[in-house]
Scaffold this motif. Structure first.
Motif, PDB file in Angstrom:
ATOM      1  N   VAL A  20      20.134   6.687  79.924  1.00 48.86           N
ATOM      2  CA  VAL A  20      19.609   5.327  80.039  1.00 48.86           C
ATOM      3  C   VAL A  20      19.594   4.962  81.515  1.00 48.86           C
ATOM      4  CG1 VAL A  20      19.908   2.911  79.412  1.00 48.86           C
ATOM      5  CG2 VAL A  20      20.616   4.674  77.820  1.00 48.86           C
ATOM      6  N   GLY A  24      16.915   0.256  81.793  1.00 48.92           N
ATOM      7  CA  GLY A  24      16.990   0.317  80.338  1.00 48.92           C
ATOM      8  C   GLY A  24      16.116   1.387  79.711  1.00 48.92           C
ATOM      9  N   ASN A  58      26.087   6.225  81.570  1.00 52.41           N
ATOM     10  CA  ASN A  58      24.722   6.045  81.061  1.00 52.41           C
ATOM     11  C   ASN A  58      24.186   7.281  80.346  1.00 52.41           C
ATOM     12  OD1 ASN A  58      24.978   3.604  82.313  1.00 52.41           O
ATOM     13  ND2 ASN A  58      23.140   3.766  83.535  1.00 52.41           N
TER      14      ASN A  58
END
Length: 74
Positions: A20, A24, A58
């Motif tokens: 990610v 986003g 992430n």
């Protein structure tokens, strides 16, 4: 996750990650881990064909890339 990244680096193994980005956006990357720090990794990204940094938090998933054997059926 960090332990898996260190193992792949030590084994010189390619891995596929789902990542990610800060905006986003989710992407799938094939990488070779070069360095692991506390919060991020440096890796060669085969999608971007360049060295990139990724935040460990992430990375949603990580799988080793298994080279498929050639199909010898004719």
């Amino acid at each position: 996750m960090k332990e898996q990244l260190v193992k792949s680096m030590m084994r010189n193994q390619l891995v596929e990650i789902i990542y990610v980005a800060k905006n986003g956006e989710i992407s799938k990357r094939k990488i070779k881990v070069i360095h692991v720090s506390n919060q991020s990794i440096t890796a060669y990204c085969f999608v971007k064909k360049a060295r990139r940094s990724f935040l460990i938090d992430n990375i949603l998933s990580l799988l080793p890339v298994i080279r498929k054997e050639r199909d010898n059926s004719n």
